[in-house]
Design an enzyme around this catalytic site. Structure first.
Site, PDB file in Angstrom:
ATOM      1  N   GLU A  84     -10.751  -1.066   5.339  1.00  0.00           N
ATOM      2  CA  GLU A  84     -11.515  -0.607   4.188  1.00  0.00           C
ATOM      3  C   GLU A  84     -11.978  -1.847   3.425  1.00  0.00           C
ATOM      4  O   GLU A  84     -11.230  -2.426   2.645  1.00  0.00           O
ATOM      5  CB  GLU A  84     -10.695   0.284   3.253  1.00  0.00           C
ATOM      6  CG  GLU A  84     -11.564   0.837   2.125  1.00  0.00           C
ATOM      7  CD  GLU A  84     -10.757   1.444   0.983  1.00  0.00           C
ATOM      8  OE1 GLU A  84     -11.170   2.497   0.479  1.00  0.00           O
ATOM      9  OE2 GLU A  84      -9.737   0.850   0.599  1.00  0.00           O
TER      10      GLU A  84
ATOM     11  N   ARG B 259     -11.591  -8.934  -0.167  1.00  0.00           N
ATOM     12  CA  ARG B 259     -12.114  -7.612   0.191  1.00  0.00           C
ATOM     13  C   ARG B 259     -13.015  -7.640   1.426  1.00  0.00           C
ATOM     14  O   ARG B 259     -13.577  -6.626   1.815  1.00  0.00           O
ATOM     15  CB  ARG B 259     -12.852  -6.973  -0.994  1.00  0.00           C
ATOM     16  CG  ARG B 259     -13.070  -5.463  -0.933  1.00  0.00           C
ATOM     17  CD  ARG B 259     -11.801  -4.722  -0.594  1.00  0.00           C
ATOM     18  NE  ARG B 259     -11.731  -3.412  -1.204  1.00  0.00           N
ATOM     19  CZ  ARG B 259     -10.776  -2.525  -0.953  1.00  0.00           C
ATOM     20  NH1 ARG B 259      -9.814  -2.817  -0.098  1.00  0.00           N
ATOM     21  NH2 ARG B 259     -10.752  -1.364  -1.549  1.00  0.00           N
TER      22      ARG B 259
ATOM     23  N   HIS C 213      -4.266   0.656   4.122  1.00  0.00           N
ATOM     24  CA  HIS C 213      -5.632   0.140   4.139  1.00  0.00           C
ATOM     25  C   HIS C 213      -5.578  -1.377   4.222  1.00  0.00           C
ATOM     26  O   HIS C 213      -4.729  -1.999   3.572  1.00  0.00           O
ATOM     27  CB  HIS C 213      -6.392   0.532   2.867  1.00  0.00           C
ATOM     28  CG  HIS C 213      -6.994   1.892   2.916  1.00  0.00           C
ATOM     29  ND1 HIS C 213      -7.556   2.497   1.820  1.00  0.00           N
ATOM     30  CD2 HIS C 213      -7.154   2.778   3.939  1.00  0.00           C
ATOM     31  CE1 HIS C 213      -8.024   3.688   2.157  1.00  0.00           C
ATOM     32  NE2 HIS C 213      -7.781   3.883   3.438  1.00  0.00           N
TER      33      HIS C 213
ATOM     34  N   GLU D 219      -2.834   6.569  -3.654  1.00  0.00           N
ATOM     35  CA  GLU D 219      -3.208   5.155  -3.538  1.00  0.00           C
ATOM     36  C   GLU D 219      -3.150   4.413  -4.870  1.00  0.00           C
ATOM     37  O   GLU D 219      -3.901   4.728  -5.795  1.00  0.00           O
ATOM     38  CB  GLU D 219      -4.615   5.009  -2.958  1.00  0.00           C
ATOM     39  CG  GLU D 219      -5.007   3.548  -2.778  1.00  0.00           C
ATOM     40  CD  GLU D 219      -6.330   3.352  -2.073  1.00  0.00           C
ATOM     41  OE1 GLU D 219      -6.497   2.294  -1.434  1.00  0.00           O
ATOM     42  OE2 GLU D 219      -7.195   4.236  -2.163  1.00  0.00           O
TER      43      GLU D 219
ATOM     44  N   HIS E  83      -5.525  -4.423  -2.852  1.00  0.00           N
ATOM     45  CA  HIS E  83      -4.995  -4.091  -4.177  1.00  0.00           C
ATOM     46  C   HIS E  83      -3.585  -4.661  -4.358  1.00  0.00           C
ATOM     47  O   HIS E  83      -3.245  -5.163  -5.440  1.00  0.00           O
ATOM     48  CB  HIS E  83      -4.972  -2.577  -4.374  1.00  0.00           C
ATOM     49  CG  HIS E  83      -6.322  -1.948  -4.363  1.00  0.00           C
ATOM     50  ND1 HIS E  83      -7.291  -2.244  -5.298  1.00  0.00           N
ATOM     51  CD2 HIS E  83      -6.881  -1.033  -3.528  1.00  0.00           C
ATOM     52  CE1 HIS E  83      -8.378  -1.541  -5.048  1.00  0.00           C
ATOM     53  NE2 HIS E  83      -8.155  -0.800  -3.975  1.00  0.00           N
TER      54      HIS E  83
ATOM     55  N   ASP F 199      -2.547  -0.547   0.103  1.00  0.00           N
ATOM     56  CA  ASP F 199      -3.807  -1.238   0.373  1.00  0.00           C
ATOM     57  C   ASP F 199      -3.576  -2.735   0.151  1.00  0.00           C
ATOM     58  O   ASP F 199      -3.298  -3.168  -0.964  1.00  0.00           O
ATOM     59  CB  ASP F 199      -4.895  -0.706  -0.557  1.00  0.00           C
ATOM     60  CG  ASP F 199      -6.262  -1.300  -0.288  1.00  0.00           C
ATOM     61  OD1 ASP F 199      -6.377  -2.545  -0.296  1.00  0.00           O
ATOM     62  OD2 ASP F 199      -7.223  -0.535  -0.089  1.00  0.00           O
TER      63      ASP F 199
END
Length: 262
Positions: A240, A211, A205, A146, A182, A179
């Site tokens: 997530e 977030r 993710h 990741e 990110h 993700d």
């Protein structure tokens, strides 16, 4: 699209009740904490059998990063990840999510000088991945590498960074996890990054730009999901992130219902 979730604070603590709750909410799978799995493997097996909800992957639950500055911690982390992969194989899980490190160092905050060279970083992470490659091959699982944003890790920030480790070390049981949170910080173009790495993208993710739950921010999930479908992505996308709402449980349900339309 197959959609899973990690644990949330409002989920039941009891393992069977947790699985029932996640299934009832409408999720297709559960990304479990590695330590919870290892320490309660028989309960997890029973919950999977009763509910039909699969454990897709594990994330976290070990001490020591694969790129840890402290060698004892790195080696300890590798041993714990090995046990998690063995447990995943027992319950039918696909693999474990691992970053190079999380919160250990960033060039973006003082002291801004790493205690290890960039070449040293590459050697440690590569050594760790080669060890885990053998474990994954033995257990029939996958290590999902990741990339994290620059404020949480200094070693692997983009999908291309992760790809370089996999290609240069000729790893067959390591894939990339993208993700969205990110990626929104690090990638020039999220959809293009997904497309460029479609051959190695094994896991995803999701959270919105801030977030919090998908649908509450500015990310274009429709476009990103269209890209995944166009590239014939067959893996899971897993929630997530945090939830910002007066009623977190209802907001989570609403987010999932909205995401199903993307």
């Amino acid at each position: 699209m197959k959609i899973g979730t990690q644990n949330q604070a409002f989920f039941p603590e009891n393992i069977l009740e947790k699985f029932r709750y996640i299934k009832e909410m409408g999720f297709d799978g559960f990304e479990i904490d590695g330590k919870l799995l290892v320490n309660n493997i028989e309960e997890v097996k029973a919950a999977i059998k009763e509910t039909g909800l699969p454990v897709t992957t594990a994330c976290g639950g070990y001490d020591g990063w694969i790129g840890d500055f402290i060698e004892e911690r790195r080696l300890n982390g590798l041993k714990q990840i090995e046990r998690i992969l063995e447990a995943l194989a027992e319950v039918g899980g696909k693999g474990i999510v691992v970053p190079a490190a999380w919160g250990m160092f960033t060039f973006r905050l003082p002291p801004m000088t790493s205690p290890r060279s960039l070449d040293g970083d590459r050697k440690m992470v590569s050594d760790s991945l080669r060890v885990l490659e053998q474990v994954a091959a033995r257990t029939g699982t996958v290590v999902y590498l990741e990339p994290l944003n620059r404020y949480q890790d200094h070693m692997i920030n983009t999908l291309a960074d992760a790809r370089r480790y996999i290609v240069e070390n000729d790893l067959k049981h390591v894939q990339i996890i993208g993700d969205f949170y990110h990626m929104n910080i690090e990638e020039d173009n999220l959809a293009q990054a997904l497309h460029d790495n479609r051959d190695l993208l094994g896991h995803v993710h999701i959270a919105d730009n801030h977030r919090y739950q998908p649908g509450s921010g500015t990310l274009d999930f429709h476009a990103l999901f269209e890209q995944l479908r166009a590239d014939n992505y067959q893996g899971y996308v897993v929630y997530e992130g945090r939830i910002r709402a007066e009623d977190p449980a209802q907001a989570y349900r609403d987010s999932l219902a909205w995401l199903r339309t993307c």
